[in-house]
Design an enzyme around this catalytic site. Structure first.
Site, mmCIF file in Angstrom:
data_model
loop_
_atom_site.group_PDB
_atom_site.id
_atom_site.type_symbol
_atom_site.label_atom_id
_atom_site.label_comp_id
_atom_site.label_asym_id
_atom_site.label_seq_id
_atom_site.Cartn_x
_atom_site.Cartn_y
_atom_site.Cartn_z
ATOM 1 N N GLY A 190 48.989 76.021 16.294
ATOM 2 C CA GLY A 190 50.193 76.528 15.650
ATOM 3 C C GLY A 190 49.959 77.866 14.970
ATOM 4 O O GLY A 190 50.814 78.761 15.026
ATOM 5 N N ASP A 191 48.806 78.018 14.329
ATOM 6 C CA ASP A 191 48.451 79.288 13.694
ATOM 7 C C ASP A 191 48.359 80.400 14.740
ATOM 8 O O ASP A 191 48.780 81.538 14.504
ATOM 9 C CB ASP A 191 47.104 79.175 12.969
#
Length: 305
Positions: A253-254
């Site tokens: 997600g980052d």
């Protein structure tokens, strides 16, 4: 300039073993130390994509000193506030290769004093119009739960582009300040809005609702089912995930957030930015660690064809 904020960075101790047997001695097949925290992950992937950033956050003790030095060795500008007590947490990540199951053990982290928080807020006061501030992840118990809201309120009408990757009230409280980007996954979006997301149509409906609540751009990611972007240009963009075997969810997600920001800064095109985000997130998911450039380039080409 881009700035990332990590309130609770970590030294990630990543262990792989065939299976985890509770109450007995377990032997690992491999061990690795990673320098983590969501904002630091974002800065790392931005660097990989040729986009510079400065990593802000808090560091404590010998682990904090090691993390600060490691971030600098990655070529990332590190400007951490040193805490007087405690030590930067060590998070244990266990990967069971037989079942592909992942287990995480995450400590609470050091106490962040009000004086240290004030130092961070004064840093945010120096930001200028056009700068990007990325707020990523949860905050420790010693930090006020409205800290993201406080930062957004101080920067209201400043022209600073705020991107937030958070969940629950941490996210909903800042929507009224019209952040440039939020990126909940489908589970987080479902929890925020009290709805279910099983497909792209439902993801789009939720993304549009979050736009109405204040966010300029909303990405709802659905892992192997791709993602949906409700953009401030009044368009909705959908993209499927590239083909590959997911071996790692840590940092995906980052990486997507970093890819989107880098793509937008480089092209000012929302659809292209979503492709960059998808390629970066998938490159991490398909790798043992964070995304590398060759994998990103290959996946971006596949997505764009």
């Amino acid at each position: 300039m881009i700035y990332t904020v990590t309130f609770n960075p970590a030294v990630d101790y990543v262990l792989r073993l065939p299976s985890l047997n509770g109450g007995s001695v377990n032997r690992t097949t491999s061990e690795k130390i990673c320098w983590g925290g969501k904002g630091i992950n974002v800065s790392y992937v931005l660097k990989m994509l040729g986009t510079e950033s400065t990593a802000w956050g808090f560091a404590a003790g010998f682990t904090g000193a090691a993390l600060t030095e490691a971030v600098k060795e990655m070529g990332i500008s590190a400007d951490f506030i040193t805490l007087d007590e405690g030590f930067t947490r060590i998070c244990v990540k266990l990967f069971e290769t037989d079942s592909a199951r992942e287990t995480e053990i995450n400590p609470g982290g050091p106490v962040i004093s009000s004086e240290a928080i004030d130092k961070l807020l004064k840093k945010t006061d120096t930001l200028k119009s056009g700068d990007v501030l990325i707020l990523a992840g949860s905050v420790p118990k010693s930090v006020p739960e409205d800290i993201y809201e406080t930062i957004c309120r101080r920067l209201e009408n400043s022209g600073v582009l705020i991107a937030a990757d958070a969940s629950g009230s941490l996210l909903t409280k800042l929507l009224k300040y019209k952040p440039f980007l939020i990126k909940p996954n489908h589970h987080e979006a479902s929890e925020l809005l009290g709805c279910q997301i099983y497909n792209a149509d439902q993801a789009e409906a939720c993304a549009l609702r979050l736009r109405v609540m204040g966010a300029s751009n909303v990405i709802v990611s659905m892992a192997e089912n791709g993602s949906v972007l409700a953009a401030e240009d009044a368009n909705v963009y959908r993209i499927g995930a590239p083909k590959g075997t997911a071996v790692n969810s840590v940092g995906a997600g980052d990486s997507m957030l970093a890819g989107f920001i880098a793509g937008y800064i480089n092209t000012k095109n929302y659809e292209t930015a979503l492709k960059w985000g998808t390629a970066a997130g998938s490159a991490t998911a398909f790798s043992a660690g964070l995304a590398d450039r060759p994998t990103f380039d290959r996946l971006l080409k596949e997505i764009s064809e």
